[in-house]
Each structure stands twice: as C-alpha cells, then as structure tokens.
Scaffold this motif. Structure first.
Motif, PDB file in Angstrom:
ATOM      1  N   CYS A   7      11.907   4.898  -8.541  1.00  0.00           N
ATOM      2  CA  CYS A   7      10.884   4.729  -9.554  1.00  0.00           C
ATOM      3  C   CYS A   7       9.591   4.326  -8.850  1.00  0.00           C
ATOM      4  O   CYS A   7       9.632   3.618  -7.823  1.00  0.00           O
ATOM      5  N   ALA A   8       8.448   4.758  -9.386  1.00  0.00           N
ATOM      6  CA  ALA A   8       7.169   4.435  -8.761  1.00  0.00           C
ATOM      7  C   ALA A   8       6.095   4.269  -9.820  1.00  0.00           C
ATOM      8  O   ALA A   8       6.208   4.822 -10.923  1.00  0.00           O
ATOM      9  N   ALA A   9       5.048   3.517  -9.465  1.00  0.00           N
ATOM     10  CA  ALA A   9       3.957   3.252 -10.393  1.00  0.00           C
ATOM     11  C   ALA A   9       2.631   3.712  -9.792  1.00  0.00           C
ATOM     12  O   ALA A   9       2.396   3.555  -8.592  1.00  0.00           O
ATOM     13  N   SER A  10       1.787   4.242 -10.659  1.00  0.00           N
ATOM     14  CA  SER A  10       0.510   4.786 -10.220  1.00  0.00           C
ATOM     15  C   SER A  10      -0.583   4.459 -11.228  1.00  0.00           C
ATOM     16  O   SER A  10      -0.308   4.071 -12.365  1.00  0.00           O
ATOM     17  N   THR A  11      -1.840   4.653 -10.813  1.00  0.00           N
ATOM     18  CA  THR A  11      -2.955   4.497 -11.747  1.00  0.00           C
ATOM     19  C   THR A  11      -3.226   5.776 -12.522  1.00  0.00           C
ATOM     20  O   THR A  11      -3.984   5.771 -13.492  1.00  0.00           O
ATOM     21  N   GLN A  12      -2.626   6.900 -12.098  1.00  0.00           N
ATOM     22  CA  GLN A  12      -2.845   8.175 -12.770  1.00  0.00           C
ATOM     23  C   GLN A  12      -1.549   8.967 -12.876  1.00  0.00           C
ATOM     24  O   GLN A  12      -0.625   8.763 -12.088  1.00  0.00           O
ATOM     25  N   LEU A  13      -1.519   9.886 -13.820  1.00  0.00           N
ATOM     26  CA  LEU A  13      -0.363  10.749 -14.007  1.00  0.00           C
ATOM     27  C   LEU A  13      -0.439  11.892 -12.994  1.00  0.00           C
ATOM     28  O   LEU A  13      -1.076  12.918 -13.220  1.00  0.00           O
ATOM     29  N   LEU A  14       0.251  11.683 -11.856  1.00  0.00           N
ATOM     30  CA  LEU A  14       0.184  12.644 -10.769  1.00  0.00           C
ATOM     31  C   LEU A  14       1.570  12.860 -10.187  1.00  0.00           C
ATOM     32  O   LEU A  14       2.510  12.139 -10.502  1.00  0.00           O
ATOM     33  N   SER A  15       1.684  13.849  -9.292  1.00  0.00           N
ATOM     34  CA  SER A  15       3.008  14.208  -8.776  1.00  0.00           C
ATOM     35  C   SER A  15       3.161  14.038  -7.272  1.00  0.00           C
ATOM     36  O   SER A  15       4.199  14.401  -6.724  1.00  0.00           O
ATOM     37  N   ARG A  16       2.161  13.519  -6.598  1.00  0.00           N
ATOM     38  CA  ARG A  16       2.266  13.370  -5.152  1.00  0.00           C
ATOM     39  C   ARG A  16       2.677  11.957  -4.773  1.00  0.00           C
ATOM     40  O   ARG A  16       2.214  10.978  -5.358  1.00  0.00           O
TER      41      ARG A  16
END
Length: 126
Positions: free
Chosen positions: A100-109
């Motif tokens: 599982c990972a968290a990001s500031t944007q909905l991205l796939s990299r």
C-alpha cells in the motif's frame, strides 16, 4: 508522517478471491494532510515493483493497471482511514508482495508515492 499497515494476504487457489486492507494513520486528513490518493503496488521476486490500482481519497476516482482491470476493485472507507483491494479471479501470475502507498496525487508511478507499507504476501496456486 504517514504510517501504512497492510493485512489480508494469504494463499489462495487460482480463480479464488482475497481482500487486502491498508490502514493509514498520521497526517492523512486535514490542513496538514500529505495524502490525497492511495495506491496498491505489487512486487514478485526478481521483478520491479508495479502499479496495480489507486484511488483518490476525496472523490473516489480510480486508476487500474490493464492486468487487473475487471478483476480487482479498489475502494476506501474515509471514516476508517482504510483502503481495500478486492481481488477476484486470481491467477498464479498475481502472486507477489502487495504494498500500500500514499501520494499527493492520483498517479501510477512508484516515484510519485511518498509513503509505503511493509507489504503483505499473496500467493496464488495453480
């Protein structure tokens, strides 16, 4: 800081289903939040980590890799700060450690994700 803890992995026969959970804690909401999207990635031995699915925390918009589209469903429970990955019609090639990972944007990299969980093993037998 954001902490992510996965659960729900295991051994399943081909064609079966599993549901993974990812509980998030820390700066996941509010003015100081570092999280606007959550994603699932997987990594099999000897391969690079690959994108599986992601979801926008606020509007629940989603992204899927072509390899899981139609078989996996990502969802979130904002009240519980938890993201789920419902996996159906599992194949032996789905065998991997799922992170599982968290990001500031909905991205796939992979490079776009700032926080990562330790991962949970999913093994699909033929």
């Amino acid at each position: 800081q954001v902490r992510l803890v996965e659960s729900g992995g295991g051994l399943v026969q081909a064609g079966g289903s599993l549901r993974l959970s990812c509980a998030a804690s820390g700066r996941t909401s509010g003015r100081t939040s570092s999280v606007n999207a959550m994603g699932w990635f997987r990594q099999a031995p000897g391969t690079e980590r690959e994108f599986v699915a992601a979801i926008n925390w606020s509007d629940a918009s989603t992204l899927y890799s072509d390899s899981v589209k139609g078989r996996f469903t990502i969802s979130r429970d904002v009240a519980k700060n938890t993201v789920y990955l419902q996996m159906s019609s599992l194949k032996p090639e789905d065998t991997a450690v799922y992170h599982c990972a968290a990001s500031t944007q909905l991205l796939s990299r992979v490079i776009n994700y700032d926080y990562w969980g330790q991962g949970t093993q999913v093994t699909v037998s033929s």
